[in-house]
Design a protein around this motif. Sequence first.
Motif, PDB file in Angstrom:
ATOM      1  N   ARG A   1       0.842  -1.216   0.000  1.00 15.93           N
ATOM      2  CA  ARG A   1       0.000   0.000   0.000  1.00 15.93           C
ATOM      3  C   ARG A   1       0.868   1.254   0.000  1.00 15.93           C
ATOM      4  O   ARG A   1       0.512   2.254  -0.615  1.00 15.93           O
ATOM      5  CB  ARG A   1      -0.906  -0.013   1.233  1.00 15.93           C
ATOM      6  N   PHE A   2       1.995   1.214   0.719  1.00 19.95           N
ATOM      7  CA  PHE A   2       2.886   2.373   0.768  1.00 19.95           C
ATOM      8  C   PHE A   2       4.323   1.916   0.546  1.00 19.95           C
ATOM      9  O   PHE A   2       4.808   1.004   1.215  1.00 19.95           O
ATOM     10  CB  PHE A   2       2.773   3.094   2.112  1.00 19.95           C
TER      11      PHE A   2
ATOM     12  N   LEU B   1       6.174  18.375   4.562  1.00 18.97           N
ATOM     13  CA  LEU B   1       4.784  18.558   4.124  1.00 18.97           C
ATOM     14  C   LEU B   1       4.710  18.676   2.608  1.00 18.97           C
ATOM     15  O   LEU B   1       3.842  18.095   1.956  1.00 18.97           O
ATOM     16  CB  LEU B   1       4.183  19.805   4.786  1.00 18.97           C
TER      17      LEU B   1
ATOM     18  N   VAL C   1       5.203  15.255   1.226  1.00 21.28           N
ATOM     19  CA  VAL C   1       3.980  14.439   1.404  1.00 21.28           C
ATOM     20  C   VAL C   1       2.923  14.854   0.387  1.00 21.28           C
ATOM     21  O   VAL C   1       2.272  14.020  -0.246  1.00 21.28           O
ATOM     22  CB  VAL C   1       3.444  14.593   2.857  1.00 21.28           C
TER      23      VAL C   1
ATOM     24  N   PHE D   1       1.628  12.125  -2.444  1.00 23.45           N
ATOM     25  CA  PHE D   1       0.293  11.509  -2.399  1.00 23.45           C
ATOM     26  C   PHE D   1      -0.721  12.211  -3.305  1.00 23.45           C
ATOM     27  O   PHE D   1      -1.897  11.815  -3.377  1.00 23.45           O
ATOM     28  CB  PHE D   1      -0.218  11.491  -0.957  1.00 23.45           C
TER      29      PHE D   1
ATOM     30  N   ASN E   1      -5.117  11.506  -4.750  1.00 24.04           N
ATOM     31  CA  ASN E   1      -6.104  12.284  -3.997  1.00 24.04           C
ATOM     32  C   ASN E   1      -7.028  13.127  -4.866  1.00 24.04           C
ATOM     33  O   ASN E   1      -7.734  14.000  -4.366  1.00 24.04           O
ATOM     34  CB  ASN E   1      -5.397  13.179  -2.970  1.00 24.04           C
TER      35      ASN E   1
ATOM     36  N   LYS F   1      -9.229  12.169   1.411  1.00 23.21           N
ATOM     37  CA  LYS F   1      -8.968  13.228   0.421  1.00 23.21           C
ATOM     38  C   LYS F   1      -9.312  14.599   1.006  1.00 23.21           C
ATOM     39  O   LYS F   1      -8.616  15.585   0.746  1.00 23.21           O
ATOM     40  CB  LYS F   1      -9.762  12.952  -0.855  1.00 23.21           C
TER      41      LYS F   1
ATOM     42  N   PHE G   1      -6.510  15.492   3.090  1.00 23.08           N
ATOM     43  CA  PHE G   1      -5.378  15.844   2.219  1.00 23.08           C
ATOM     44  C   PHE G   1      -5.510  17.287   1.718  1.00 23.08           C
ATOM     45  O   PHE G   1      -4.609  18.107   1.893  1.00 23.08           O
ATOM     46  CB  PHE G   1      -5.295  14.879   1.036  1.00 23.08           C
TER      47      PHE G   1
ATOM     48  N   MET H   1      -6.046  22.550  12.220  1.00 22.66           N
ATOM     49  CA  MET H   1      -5.256  21.430  11.688  1.00 22.66           C
ATOM     50  C   MET H   1      -5.108  20.331  12.747  1.00 22.66           C
ATOM     51  O   MET H   1      -5.263  19.145  12.446  1.00 22.66           O
ATOM     52  CB  MET H   1      -3.874  21.931  11.251  1.00 22.66           C
TER      53      MET H   1
ATOM     54  N   PHE I   1      -6.346  16.538  12.335  1.00 22.51           N
ATOM     55  CA  PHE I   1      -5.427  15.403  12.368  1.00 22.51           C
ATOM     56  C   PHE I   1      -5.596  14.534  13.605  1.00 22.51           C
ATOM     57  O   PHE I   1      -5.097  13.408  13.642  1.00 22.51           O
ATOM     58  CB  PHE I   1      -3.989  15.877  12.171  1.00 22.51           C
TER      59      PHE I   1
ATOM     60  N   TRP J   1      -8.290  -6.770   4.021  1.00 19.53           N
ATOM     61  CA  TRP J   1      -8.369  -5.377   4.491  1.00 19.53           C
ATOM     62  C   TRP J   1      -8.618  -4.449   3.307  1.00 19.53           C
ATOM     63  O   TRP J   1      -9.483  -3.579   3.348  1.00 19.53           O
ATOM     64  CB  TRP J   1      -7.067  -5.002   5.198  1.00 19.53           C
TER      65      TRP J   1
ATOM     66  N   HIS K   1     -11.068  -0.452   0.839  1.00 12.67           N
ATOM     67  CA  HIS K   1     -10.767   0.284  -0.404  1.00 12.67           C
ATOM     68  C   HIS K   1     -11.057  -0.641  -1.585  1.00 12.67           C
ATOM     69  O   HIS K   1     -10.151  -1.031  -2.339  1.00 12.67           O
ATOM     70  CB  HIS K   1      -9.307   0.758  -0.385  1.00 12.67           C
TER      71      HIS K   1
HETATM   72  C1  HEM Z   1       1.094  10.388  14.701  1.00 19.06           C
HETATM   73  C2  HEM Z   1       0.611  10.902  13.669  1.00 19.06           C
HETATM   74  C3  HEM Z   1       0.069  10.135  12.469  1.00 19.06           C
HETATM   75  C4  HEM Z   1      -0.335   8.829  12.322  1.00 19.06           C
HETATM   76  C5  HEM Z   1      -0.343   7.745  13.369  1.00 19.06           C
HETATM   77  C6  HEM Z   1      -0.747   8.639  10.936  1.00 19.06           C
HETATM   78  C7  HEM Z   1      -1.195   7.423  10.392  1.00 19.06           C
HETATM   79  C8  HEM Z   1      -1.502   7.245   9.061  1.00 19.06           C
HETATM   80  C9  HEM Z   1      -1.938   5.981   8.495  1.00 19.06           C
HETATM   81  C10 HEM Z   1      -2.093   4.693   9.244  1.00 19.06           C
HETATM   82  C11 HEM Z   1      -2.146   6.183   7.168  1.00 19.06           C
HETATM   83  C12 HEM Z   1      -2.613   5.148   6.124  1.00 19.06           C
HETATM   84  C13 HEM Z   1      -4.108   5.294   5.905  1.00 19.06           C
HETATM   85  C14 HEM Z   1      -4.512   4.419   4.774  1.00 19.06           C
HETATM   86  O1  HEM Z   1      -3.987   3.332   4.644  1.00 19.06           O
HETATM   87  O2  HEM Z   1      -5.383   4.854   4.012  1.00 19.06           O
HETATM   88  C15 HEM Z   1      -1.847   7.566   6.912  1.00 19.06           C
HETATM   89  C16 HEM Z   1      -1.950   8.134   5.684  1.00 19.06           C
HETATM   90  C17 HEM Z   1      -1.635   9.459   5.443  1.00 19.06           C
HETATM   91  N1  HEM Z   1      -1.225  10.410   6.377  1.00 19.06           N
HETATM   92 FE1  HEM Z   1      -0.913  10.102   8.310  1.00 19.06          FE
HETATM   93  N2  HEM Z   1      -0.598   9.825  10.277  1.00 19.06           N
HETATM   94  C18 HEM Z   1      -0.116  10.769  11.178  1.00 19.06           C
HETATM   95  C19 HEM Z   1       0.176  12.074  10.941  1.00 19.06           C
HETATM   96  C20 HEM Z   1       0.053  12.670   9.716  1.00 19.06           C
HETATM   97  C21 HEM Z   1       0.330  14.079   9.471  1.00 19.06           C
HETATM   98  C22 HEM Z   1       0.783  15.075  10.507  1.00 19.06           C
HETATM   99  C23 HEM Z   1       0.098  14.282   8.156  1.00 19.06           C
HETATM  100  C24 HEM Z   1       0.212  15.559   7.369  1.00 19.06           C
HETATM  101  C25 HEM Z   1       0.247  16.751   7.836  1.00 19.06           C
HETATM  102  C26 HEM Z   1      -0.328  13.023   7.590  1.00 19.06           C
HETATM  103  C27 HEM Z   1      -0.639  12.815   6.252  1.00 19.06           C
HETATM  104  C28 HEM Z   1      -1.053  11.598   5.702  1.00 19.06           C
HETATM  105  C29 HEM Z   1      -1.352  11.404   4.298  1.00 19.06           C
HETATM  106  C30 HEM Z   1      -1.271  12.472   3.223  1.00 19.06           C
HETATM  107  C31 HEM Z   1      -1.695  10.054   4.125  1.00 19.06           C
HETATM  108  C32 HEM Z   1      -2.083   9.312   2.851  1.00 19.06           C
HETATM  109  C33 HEM Z   1      -3.538   9.306   2.744  1.00 19.06           C
HETATM  110  C34 HEM Z   1      -3.977  10.383   1.818  1.00 19.06           C
HETATM  111  O3  HEM Z   1      -3.162  10.843   1.063  1.00 19.06           O
HETATM  112  O4  HEM Z   1      -5.145  10.719   1.851  1.00 19.06           O
HETATM  113  N3  HEM Z   1      -0.349  12.045   8.565  1.00 19.06           N
HETATM  114  N4  HEM Z   1      -1.446   8.193   8.080  1.00 19.06           N
END
Ligand code: HEM
Length: 397
Positions: free
Chosen positions: A177-178, A241, A244, A248, A252, A284, A287, A333, A337, A364, A369
């Motif tokens: 997935r990633f 950021l 990211v 991604f 999105n 999304k 995002f 924000m 988040f 899963w 998805h």
């Molecule tokens: C402790 C903090 C965080 C945890 C535990 C976390 C956890 C995750 C997990 C498990 C996914 C995968 C979801 C999936 O499989 O669809 C994900 C996706 C993602 N996360 Fe985080 N995240 C955290 C913080 C952040 C922050 C601070 C940002 C940006 C400011 C962020 C941006 C994203 C993005 C862009 C994706 C891909 C999904 C998408 O593009 O819509 N995450 N995160």
Amino acid sequence: MLRSIFATVLIAIGLCGVASAQDSSTGAGPAVAPVQPSGVAPAAPTLGGVQGVNIFEVKPDASSDPDYAKQTNAERAKVQPGNNAPMWRQIAAGVTGTSSLPKSEAPEAGNLIQPFVQYPGSRLTNAGEAWRQVRNNWLIPYGGSLLLIVVLAIAIYYFGKGSIKTRGAPTGRKIERFTPFERSAHWSNAIAFVALAISGVVIAFGKFFIEPVIGATLFGWLSYALKNLHNFAGPLFAVSLVIVFITFLRSNWPQKGDLHWLRTGGGLVTGAEPPSNRFNAGEKLVFWGGVFFLGLIVVSSGFVLDRLLPGLVYERSTMQIAHMVHAVATMLMMAMFLGHIYLGTIGMQGAYQGMKTGYVDETWAREHHAYWYEDVKAGAIPAQRSDPAPPSQTVRV
Ligand code: HEM
């Protein structure tokens, strides 16, 4: 007896006379210096060339002058030497004068107190005071309440409905997935964000719930250390950021099923999760609303507060406005988040694994998805995108 009392009173009156005579000779002057028949007070003595001031001198009541309040400092100095009230009145009104501050370092060198402004939520007052009112009467109470409400809502949802489970049994077949690059971009961003969020919350709210526990000195050191962490984690967050966002972006864009997903609230209430692509419409929204829109505002206002934007003149009003914008955008924000972090940790079974190892089980993928799973099955999207998978993660389509 009577004689001695009478003698004592006489001596006392005599002493007073002598004392008052002595005072007037040193310029301290008795309470009321005898006004000369002409009404002009005797000149106060000079001492070492410095013209003394007879503060007991009753002067014609300068303040009875109808223009008293409009007097300039120079005029006031004539009628009441040493009284700088006109100067301070001008300073309090935000008038710019000259000061010894080097203009190169202090763009507002001659302006000690900012002019009057009225920020939304403040009364008309000096800008510094108006900013303080907005911060203390609006940003702190309402921002803090928003974060508490979101945490409470997540807790009620978690203890009410529990985490979203994968219903079907895992097949043992994994889909990537990633990729490692996507995961490192995500986690460096996530770590910087969490460092910024915790240090920001302590700087803003720590005095309410930490200082009473650890005391002012320790809290002073803690917030000083966290402020420095905040200033350094900021640029790291900004760079990661952008990475990211670019990484991604491709997944999105709006796709089939997103509107239906939004209409059904992603099945969060009903439990019937509608099909979605690699990322569902909720992700999304986070995002575009969080990473892109709020991210842009948080980073740019943060760069102003960190004085990192070349060519900008960093006046107090610039910093005050940047602070208010930064505070509002970061509260929103963090609120957004908190939901992402909840779903990405305990809120959805298997999600964390995906971002930790890069792989999810087919079951899963199919349950959360479905459109993405079908594309992988159909070969439209490779089940393995990065270099060959380690043995423990064998992908079999
Ligand atoms: C402790 C903090 C965080 C945890 C535990 C976390 C956890 C995750 C997990 C498990 C996914 C995968 C979801 C999936 O499989 O669809 C994900 C996706 C993602 N996360 Fe985080 N995240 C955290 C913080 C952040 C922050 C601070 C940002 C940006 C400011 C962020 C941006 C994203 C993005 C862009 C994706 C891909 C999904 C998408 O593009 O819509 N995450 N995160």
